[in-house]
Enzyme design. Structure first.
Site: not given
Ligand code: ZN
Length: 191
Positions: A54, A104, A145, A149
């Site tokens: 991320q 996010l 979660h 990712h």
């Molecule tokens: Zn996430």
């Protein structure tokens, strides 16, 4: 510490499978700084977790924390700051449930995501010490979660498409129902 740019859906880095981190790489000043920056970035964004993809790094590192009442996820039970390096999740038992999640990297989107409600997670902490822990309920969902990712998987891949909602619509139409279910999960599993 530096606050890093959070990559958003459509950025190819979110679709890559991150690679394992070696012990020497983990001990390096660069990786330790990356971990500090990820923690800072997660906290500033109000997230419950953040995976390295991320912020554009394809290494198997994620951070998670729920401290006090998280403004994005007020129903989530507290979770002490956890740095996950090379995490591996194994389901325990057969219990699954739908958890309403945000991300996010998916601004203004929430979705109902099927999650295992009892898991074992094996990971190294930032000092290279191995941990084997059982996680349940909403906390188990948070860990799944983040590991998703690291495998290039986003909540939209797992979600019931009919459950996709903007945050405003979630608040208006779905929050009360989900928070009731979330309280039931926390009461049942204590997490
Ligand atoms: Zn996430």
């Amino acid at each position: 510490m530096t606050v890093l740019e959070i990559r958003e859906i459509g950025d190819p880095v979110l679709r890559e499978r991150s690679r394992e981190v070696s012990s020497s790489e983990l001990a390096s000043a660069e990786t330790q700084r990356l971990i500090d920056d990820m923690i800072e970035t997660m906290r500033l964004a109000g997230g419950a977790g953040l995976a390295a993809n991320q912020i554009g790094e394809t290494v198997r590192i994620a951070v998670a924390e729920v401290s006090g009442q998280n403004p994005r996820y007020p129903y989530k039970p507290e979770l002490p700051l956890t740095v996950l390096v090379n995490p591996v999740i194994e389901p325990l038992g057969h219990l699954s449930g739908a958890i309403n999640e945000g991300c996010l990297s998916l601004p203004d989107l929430r979705a109902e995501v099927p999650r295992r409600l009892e898991i074992r997670v094996t990971y190294l902490d930032r000092h290279g010490v191995e941990h084997v822990e059982e996680k349940r309920g909403l906390t188990a969902g948070t860990f799944q979660h983040e590991v998703d990712h690291l495998d290039g998987v986003l909540i939209v891949d797992r979600a019931d498409p009919g459950s996709l909602a903007s945050w405003d619509s979630y608040e208006r139409f779905h929050r009360d129902d989900f928070e009731r279910r979330a309280r039931g999960i926390v009461e049942r599993f204590g997490q």
